[in-house]
Scaffold this active site. Structure first.
Site, PDB file in Angstrom:
ATOM      1  N   ARG A 128       0.800  -1.221   0.000  1.00 44.18           N
ATOM      2  CA  ARG A 128       0.000   0.000   0.000  1.00 44.18           C
ATOM      3  C   ARG A 128       0.840   1.281   0.000  1.00 44.18           C
ATOM      4  O   ARG A 128       0.307   2.367  -0.175  1.00 44.18           O
ATOM      5  CB  ARG A 128      -0.957   0.001   1.204  1.00 44.18           C
ATOM      6  CG  ARG A 128      -2.181  -0.850   0.955  1.00 44.18           C
ATOM      7  CD  ARG A 128      -3.050  -0.913   2.188  1.00 44.18           C
ATOM      8  NE  ARG A 128      -2.506  -1.826   3.180  1.00 44.18           N
ATOM      9  CZ  ARG A 128      -2.909  -1.881   4.450  1.00 44.18           C
ATOM     10  NH1 ARG A 128      -3.839  -1.059   4.878  1.00 44.18           N
ATOM     11  NH2 ARG A 128      -2.368  -2.740   5.285  1.00 44.18           N
ATOM     12  N   ASP A 142       7.764  -1.795  10.955  1.00 48.60           N
ATOM     13  CA  ASP A 142       6.952  -0.677  10.447  1.00 48.60           C
ATOM     14  C   ASP A 142       6.165   0.009  11.561  1.00 48.60           C
ATOM     15  O   ASP A 142       5.197   0.713  11.297  1.00 48.60           O
ATOM     16  CB  ASP A 142       6.018  -1.158   9.318  1.00 48.60           C
ATOM     17  CG  ASP A 142       5.092  -2.266   9.764  1.00 48.60           C
ATOM     18  OD1 ASP A 142       5.206  -2.715  10.919  1.00 48.60           O
ATOM     19  OD2 ASP A 142       4.250  -2.698   8.945  1.00 48.60           O
ATOM     20  N   GLY A 173      -5.919  -6.897  15.746  1.00 48.42           N
ATOM     21  CA  GLY A 173      -6.368  -8.066  16.485  1.00 48.42           C
ATOM     22  C   GLY A 173      -6.936  -7.614  17.828  1.00 48.42           C
ATOM     23  O   GLY A 173      -6.424  -6.682  18.432  1.00 48.42           O
TER      24      GLY A 173
HETATM   25  C1  UD1 Z   1      -0.672  -8.002  13.209  1.00 43.38           C
HETATM   26  C2  UD1 Z   1      -1.297  -8.832  14.311  1.00 43.38           C
HETATM   27  C3  UD1 Z   1      -2.499  -8.103  14.885  1.00 43.38           C
HETATM   28  C4  UD1 Z   1      -2.064  -6.753  15.399  1.00 43.38           C
HETATM   29  C5  UD1 Z   1      -1.359  -5.961  14.319  1.00 43.38           C
HETATM   30  C6  UD1 Z   1      -0.749  -4.730  14.914  1.00 43.38           C
HETATM   31  C7  UD1 Z   1      -0.938 -11.162  13.679  1.00 43.38           C
HETATM   32  C8  UD1 Z   1      -1.542 -12.370  13.109  1.00 43.38           C
HETATM   33  N1  UD1 Z   1      -1.716 -10.097  13.756  1.00 43.38           N
HETATM   34  O1  UD1 Z   1      -1.626  -7.908  12.167  1.00 43.38           O
HETATM   35  O2  UD1 Z   1      -3.074  -8.849  15.943  1.00 43.38           O
HETATM   36  O3  UD1 Z   1      -3.190  -6.049  15.871  1.00 43.38           O
HETATM   37  O4  UD1 Z   1      -0.289  -6.729  13.724  1.00 43.38           O
HETATM   38  O5  UD1 Z   1      -0.195  -3.912  13.917  1.00 43.38           O
HETATM   39  O6  UD1 Z   1       0.203 -11.185  14.061  1.00 43.38           O
HETATM   40  N2  UD1 Z   1       5.561  -9.899   8.656  1.00 43.38           N
HETATM   41  C9  UD1 Z   1       6.635 -10.659   8.280  1.00 43.38           C
HETATM   42  N3  UD1 Z   1       6.396 -11.853   7.690  1.00 43.38           N
HETATM   43  C10 UD1 Z   1       5.154 -12.332   7.462  1.00 43.38           C
HETATM   44  C11 UD1 Z   1       4.063 -11.536   7.835  1.00 43.38           C
HETATM   45  C12 UD1 Z   1       4.297 -10.319   8.443  1.00 43.38           C
HETATM   46  O7  UD1 Z   1       7.777 -10.288   8.485  1.00 43.38           O
HETATM   47  O8  UD1 Z   1       5.044 -13.426   6.929  1.00 43.38           O
HETATM   48  C13 UD1 Z   1       5.811  -8.601   9.311  1.00 43.38           C
HETATM   49  C14 UD1 Z   1       5.318  -7.414   8.508  1.00 43.38           C
HETATM   50  O9  UD1 Z   1       6.348  -6.918   7.661  1.00 43.38           O
HETATM   51  C15 UD1 Z   1       4.946  -6.431   9.575  1.00 43.38           C
HETATM   52  C16 UD1 Z   1       4.545  -7.296  10.756  1.00 43.38           C
HETATM   53  O10 UD1 Z   1       5.098  -8.565  10.514  1.00 43.38           O
HETATM   54  O11 UD1 Z   1       6.061  -5.647   9.978  1.00 43.38           O
HETATM   55  C17 UD1 Z   1       3.029  -7.398  10.918  1.00 43.38           C
HETATM   56  O12 UD1 Z   1       2.476  -8.023   9.793  1.00 43.38           O
HETATM   57  P1  UD1 Z   1       1.081  -7.584   9.184  1.00 43.38           P
HETATM   58  O13 UD1 Z   1       0.778  -8.460   8.057  1.00 43.38           O
HETATM   59  O14 UD1 Z   1       1.069  -6.117   8.958  1.00 43.38           O
HETATM   60  O15 UD1 Z   1       0.106  -7.947  10.402  1.00 43.38           O
HETATM   61  P2  UD1 Z   1      -1.321  -7.348  10.670  1.00 43.38           P
HETATM   62  O16 UD1 Z   1      -2.282  -8.003   9.778  1.00 43.38           O
HETATM   63  O17 UD1 Z   1      -1.270  -5.892  10.692  1.00 43.38           O
HETATM   64 CA    CA Z   2       0.184  -4.207   9.881  1.00 43.97          CA
END
Ligand code: UD1
Ligand code: CA
Length: 470
Positions: free
Chosen positions: A34, A121, A155
């Protein structure tokens, strides 16, 4: 001689008075679609520093034994940006979810460690918010939560009637009633590594997004009867950046916090809402900054320095009592005490002004030294020049330093007076106390103490008449 056996077993790390080693894992593999940018999301700057850099600094402030960065998108670029820092880079080739991301780092973390999970982030989180979570995470599962007016997208924390945490449900998986809950998961958690390892192996991806959710460890901890502790954070500390609007919001918050900090430290900021510092500022007593000033890199302001409205300074040093008048742009300049610059001056790298020098409006300087008390007050270009003390450079004077291929030097010795609209064709030297007549084009050295004029003599023709229309 043999030592007597200890009467008590030596405490294991983390079980005695000493804290277990802290391993911080920063999740930073996500794409950041995004942002609509070719720059990996965690490299976008806040306050002139990549977001991931802020998080790394926070990890450092917590005195982590090791910092693991889980990265994926733009991996090479991200690593390059932090070259030379002591980090453990963990590649997550495919982004299968936050639990999967953390799992990639676990083989390198000993069981006795406390693991703290941060996000690349979410740059504004402060160490003091995380400290209690780290402390609790030595034995319990510690979650950092926040109560938000608008919890959409996060979450939600599920609690039982006694207030105990039962689990976390993601927005996509939440029932309408659960969506009304305003206590959210910030994503930051801390737990003993050994426990975490076990839970992570059990996490499944049977949810709407088909991802391995780190949040699922909460329900597993409940099952294992591990205590769950929540630590409350402000909304500001947990703001995540998913798009450029959020980046701008986080930038503003960062600037606001920084400005408040500077005001408390004694900087006279006219309006903290109209000031940006993208780097480091060192300032002396009573240094004052008017509105709409931007400082970048490392800026040092001496005592009583005044920076006028609309100025931009990058990597500059300004001596005590000097004043930079409005709308001046300074980069890589070193200015002595009691100088005056601007308004509308442009000082480029390598500009050095000695005490009491003045550079006025529409003057550009580059790689130029002006001695004490020298002045270039109007409409000049002074480049690749060595100017002595008490020199007056008249309006419109140009150092012609470039012959189309090479740059050459102009030397103007102490006490020289350069008349207006002079072109000094470098390499050239104007001797001490020499005077150059206005409008001269000086191509050879001008001797000290003499008047040098190169313009044609002025003539007046008596009886001359203008032509008339026939
Ligand atoms: C996550 C949380 C959610 C919380 C929110 C806060 C989970 C399942 N959910 O959701 O409860 O309220 O963050 O912002 O954890 N990332 C990786 N590898 C992956 C997936 C994600 O490194 O495979 C990193 C992303 O770059 C990011 C962070 O993890 O920095 C969070 O991932 P994102 O997909 O944004 O999680 P949310 O859906 O926002
Ligand atoms: Ca996020």
């Amino acid at each position: 001689m043999k030592r007597p056996p200890p009467t008590q077993p030596t405490p294991l790390k983390g079980q005695g008075g000493r804290n277990p080693p802290l391993h911080v894992v920063i999740l930073a593999a996500g794409q950041g679609t995004r942002m609509r940018s070719s720059l990996p999301k965690v490299l976008h700057a806040v306050g002139g520093k990549p977001m991931l850099g802020h998080v790394l600094d926070t990890a450092q402030a917590l005195e982590a034994a090791a910092v693991h960065v889980v990265h994926g998108h733009g991996a090479e670029q991200v690593r390059e940006c932090f070259e030379g820092r002591e980090l453990r880079w963990v590649l997550q080739a495919q982004q299968l979810g936050t639990a999967h991301a953390l799992q990639q780092a676990m083989p390198d973390i000993p069981d006795e460690a406390t693991v703290l999970v941060l996000y690349g982030d979410v740059p504004l989180v402060r160490a003091e918010i995380l400290q209690p979570a780290v402390a609790a995470g030595a034995r319990a599962l510690a979650l950092v939560t926040a109560v938000l007016a608008d919890p959409k997208g996060y979450g939600r924390i599920l609690r039982d009637r006694k207030g105990g945490v039962r689990g976390i449900v993601e927005e996509n998986d939440a029932s309408p009633a659960q969506k009304k809950l305003r206590e959210i998961n910030t994503g930051f958690l801390a737990a003993p590594a050994g426990r975490l390892r076990g839970w992570l192996q059990k996490v499944k991806n049977d949810n709407v997004k088909r991802e391995y959710y780190l949040t699922d460890v909460v329900a597993l901890a409940v099952k294992d009867r591990v205590r769950i502790v929540t630590v409350a954070a402000d909304e500001q500390d947990i703001l995540g950046v998913n798009d450029r609007a959020q980046l701008a919001q986080v930038e503003r918050l960062f600037q606001q916090r920084q400005a408040e900090c500077l005001l408390r430290a004694g900087l006279a900021l006219r309006d903290p809402a109209r000031f940006d510092l993208r780097g480091e500022l060192v300032f002396g007593r009573d240094a004052a900054i008017d509105v709409n000033v931007l400082l970048e890199g490392r800026v040092v302001l001496g005592e009583g320095v005044r920076i006028g409205a609309g100025c931009v300074l990058r990597d500059c040093e300004i001596g005590d009592g000097s004043e930079v008048l409005p709308y001046s742009v300074l980069q890589g300049a070193k200015i002595g005490a009691g100088c005056q610059v601007g308004p509308f001056a442009r000082l480029r790298p390598g500009t050095v002004l000695a005490e009491g020098a003045r550079v006025g409006n529409f003057v550009e300087t580059k790689n130029a030294r002006l001695g004490a008390g020298s002045k270039a007050n109007h409409l000049s270009y002074v480049g690749d020049a060595e100017v002595g003390r008490d020199v007056n450079i008249g309006a419109g004077t140009i150092t012609c330093n470039y012959d189309g291929a090479n740059k050459h030097k102009t030397v103007i010795e102490d006490g020289a007076f350069i008349g207006s609209n002079t072109a000094l064709v470098a390499p050239v030297t104007v001797g001490a106390d020499a005077t150059i007549g206005a409008g001269s084009t000086v191509t050879r050295n001008a001797p000290a103490g003499q008047l040098t004029v190169t313009r044609a003599k002025q003539v007046s023709i008596e009886g001359w008449r203008r032509p008339r229309k026939k």
